[in-house]
Design an enzyme around this catalytic site. Sequence first.
Site, PDB file in Angstrom:
ATOM      1  N   ASN A  16       0.619  -1.243  -0.129  1.00 55.73           N
ATOM      2  CA  ASN A  16      -0.005  -0.002  -0.135  1.00 55.73           C
ATOM      3  C   ASN A  16       0.818   1.128   0.088  1.00 55.73           C
ATOM      4  O   ASN A  16       0.628   2.120  -0.587  1.00 55.73           O
ATOM      5  CB  ASN A  16      -1.153   0.011   1.254  1.00 55.73           C
ATOM      6  CG  ASN A  16      -2.412  -0.866   0.942  1.00 55.73           C
ATOM      7  OD1 ASN A  16      -2.912  -0.922  -0.163  1.00 55.73           O
ATOM      8  ND2 ASN A  16      -2.359  -1.803   1.782  1.00 55.73           N
ATOM      9  N   ARG A  67       1.939  -0.230  25.928  1.00 55.18           N
ATOM     10  CA  ARG A  67       1.350   0.343  24.578  1.00 55.18           C
ATOM     11  C   ARG A  67       1.531   2.033  24.613  1.00 55.18           C
ATOM     12  O   ARG A  67       1.753   2.716  23.589  1.00 55.18           O
ATOM     13  CB  ARG A  67       0.033   0.184  24.482  1.00 55.18           C
ATOM     14  CG  ARG A  67      -0.284  -1.226  23.755  1.00 55.18           C
ATOM     15  CD  ARG A  67      -1.772  -1.406  23.294  1.00 55.18           C
ATOM     16  NE  ARG A  67      -2.138  -2.991  23.223  1.00 55.18           N
ATOM     17  CZ  ARG A  67      -1.556  -3.630  22.042  1.00 55.18           C
ATOM     18  NH1 ARG A  67      -1.133  -2.834  21.213  1.00 55.18           N
ATOM     19  NH2 ARG A  67      -1.717  -4.778  22.214  1.00 55.18           N
ATOM     20  N   ARG A  93      -0.767  -3.171  14.537  1.00 54.50           N
ATOM     21  CA  ARG A  93      -0.488  -2.778  16.046  1.00 54.50           C
ATOM     22  C   ARG A  93      -1.728  -1.953  16.478  1.00 54.50           C
ATOM     23  O   ARG A  93      -2.275  -1.240  15.632  1.00 54.50           O
ATOM     24  CB  ARG A  93       0.727  -1.817  16.199  1.00 54.50           C
ATOM     25  CG  ARG A  93       1.154  -1.699  17.416  1.00 54.50           C
ATOM     26  CD  ARG A  93       2.095  -2.660  18.034  1.00 54.50           C
ATOM     27  NE  ARG A  93       2.455  -2.391  19.481  1.00 54.50           N
ATOM     28  CZ  ARG A  93       2.472  -3.203  20.389  1.00 54.50           C
ATOM     29  NH1 ARG A  93       2.178  -4.754  19.989  1.00 54.50           N
ATOM     30  NH2 ARG A  93       2.531  -3.075  21.649  1.00 54.50           N
ATOM     31  N   ASN A 109      -7.360   4.199   7.571  1.00 51.89           N
ATOM     32  CA  ASN A 109      -6.749   2.889   7.759  1.00 51.89           C
ATOM     33  C   ASN A 109      -7.567   2.217   6.392  1.00 51.89           C
ATOM     34  O   ASN A 109      -8.593   2.518   6.062  1.00 51.89           O
ATOM     35  CB  ASN A 109      -7.244   2.210   9.049  1.00 51.89           C
ATOM     36  CG  ASN A 109      -6.502   0.627   8.944  1.00 51.89           C
ATOM     37  OD1 ASN A 109      -5.383   0.487   8.628  1.00 51.89           O
ATOM     38  ND2 ASN A 109      -7.319  -0.112   9.563  1.00 51.89           N
ATOM     39  N   HIS A 111      -8.904  -1.705   5.492  1.00 46.25           N
ATOM     40  CA  HIS A 111      -9.047  -2.866   6.010  1.00 46.25           C
ATOM     41  C   HIS A 111      -9.603  -3.894   4.996  1.00 46.25           C
ATOM     42  O   HIS A 111     -10.494  -3.528   4.133  1.00 46.25           O
ATOM     43  CB  HIS A 111      -9.914  -2.818   7.367  1.00 46.25           C
ATOM     44  CG  HIS A 111     -10.215  -4.132   7.866  1.00 46.25           C
ATOM     45  ND1 HIS A 111      -9.353  -4.908   8.805  1.00 46.25           N
ATOM     46  CD2 HIS A 111     -11.474  -5.128   7.786  1.00 46.25           C
ATOM     47  CE1 HIS A 111      -9.816  -5.914   8.928  1.00 46.25           C
ATOM     48  NE2 HIS A 111     -11.035  -6.042   8.350  1.00 46.25           N
ATOM     49  N   SER A 138     -12.205  -1.807   2.876  1.00 47.04           N
ATOM     50  CA  SER A 138     -12.923  -0.816   3.180  1.00 47.04           C
ATOM     51  C   SER A 138     -11.759   0.364   3.652  1.00 47.04           C
ATOM     52  O   SER A 138     -10.942   0.035   4.300  1.00 47.04           O
ATOM     53  CB  SER A 138     -13.828  -0.901   4.410  1.00 47.04           C
ATOM     54  OG  SER A 138     -14.765  -1.902   3.957  1.00 47.04           O
ATOM     55  N   ASP A 147     -10.950  -1.297  13.857  1.00 48.71           N
ATOM     56  CA  ASP A 147     -11.556  -1.623  12.382  1.00 48.71           C
ATOM     57  C   ASP A 147     -13.158  -0.884  12.580  1.00 48.71           C
ATOM     58  O   ASP A 147     -13.860  -1.609  11.733  1.00 48.71           O
ATOM     59  CB  ASP A 147     -11.643  -3.120  12.166  1.00 48.71           C
ATOM     60  CG  ASP A 147     -10.225  -3.472  11.795  1.00 48.71           C
ATOM     61  OD1 ASP A 147      -9.363  -2.581  11.459  1.00 48.71           O
ATOM     62  OD2 ASP A 147      -9.644  -4.559  12.021  1.00 48.71           O
TER      63      ASP A 147
HETATM   64  C1  GRF Z   1      -3.654  -5.357   3.218  1.00 47.15           C
HETATM   65  O1  GRF Z   1      -4.453  -6.508   3.110  1.00 47.15           O
HETATM   66  C2  GRF Z   1      -4.275  -4.271   4.105  1.00 47.15           C
HETATM   67  O2  GRF Z   1      -5.507  -4.104   3.975  1.00 47.15           O
HETATM   68  C3  GRF Z   1      -3.852  -4.899   5.478  1.00 47.15           C
HETATM   69  O3  GRF Z   1      -2.531  -5.102   5.410  1.00 47.15           O
HETATM   70  C4  GRF Z   1      -2.435  -5.551   3.999  1.00 47.15           C
HETATM   71  C5  GRF Z   1      -1.307  -4.769   3.106  1.00 47.15           C
HETATM   72  O4  GRF Z   1      -0.001  -4.745   3.803  1.00 47.15           O
HETATM   73  N1  GRF Z   1      -4.110  -3.758   6.414  1.00 47.15           N
HETATM   74  P1  GRF Z   1       1.029  -3.943   2.954  1.00 47.15           P
HETATM   75  O5  GRF Z   1       0.474  -2.753   2.588  1.00 47.15           O
HETATM   76  O6  GRF Z   1       1.623  -4.762   2.123  1.00 47.15           O
HETATM   77  O7  GRF Z   1       2.159  -3.828   3.986  1.00 47.15           O
END
Ligand code: GRF
Length: 218
Positions: A16, A67, A93, A109, A111, A138, A147
């Site tokens: 991402n 935390r 986390r 975020n 999800h 989402s 979430d």
């Molecule tokens: C994805 O499935 C995302 O929705 C979740 O972590 C995964 C992606 O990880 N929260 P990354 O971006 O490849 O590190």
Amino acid sequence: MKRRRLAVLVSGTGRNLRSLLDHIGDGRVRAEVVQVISNRPGVAALDIAQTAGIPQRVIDHHAYRDRAAFDALLAQTIDGAGADAVVLAGFMRILTGEFVQRYTGRMLNIHPSLLPLYRGLNTHQRALMDGQTEHGASVHFVTPELDGGPVIKQGRIRIRPDEHPEDLAERVFQQVEKPLYPEVIGWLASGRLELRQGRPHLDGEPICAPLLADFDAP
Ligand code: GRF
């Protein structure tokens, strides 16, 4: 308008993050990633940041007694980088309420499910076990409930017969997450997306039900 300064929090492969950087690189998203922070050392997401010349920092959660101590350093690092919004990109986390409140309306975020279905882990497998015919991802504002924050936009695909969880996960990422997350981040960065009284607004209009689009390949 000044470019919005983003801090991106990661824990893993950074797909991402890479997609966001690609969208920024060719001008589809007007923003700047000023800091990448990982709670795990040695992950691929850090290499992506390094290659892109973005300051990176590892804050290994194992090294903190609780935390609150971890989150305090996280906030200090984000604010120290002059970031004005926070993007959780595969960040595995749970954050304290205090941390979340500090970035209310400024933290997103993604999800991998059609929330409110399948909060938490193993979403693809759970959707398949339940015999769902559709699945997706989402993007939501982050609230203290895991979430559970208000959803802005969802992308949906049809599940294929006999599809395996790994294949479904890959398709959700490639077809949905990769384009969807930068789009919504771009809205936040440009000021089009705001959280007002707990409800997302796009171009001043309340988003009463999550925006939903089909992302099936033609
Ligand atoms: C994805 O499935 C995302 O929705 C979740 O972590 C995964 C992606 O990880 N929260 P990354 O971006 O490849 O590190």
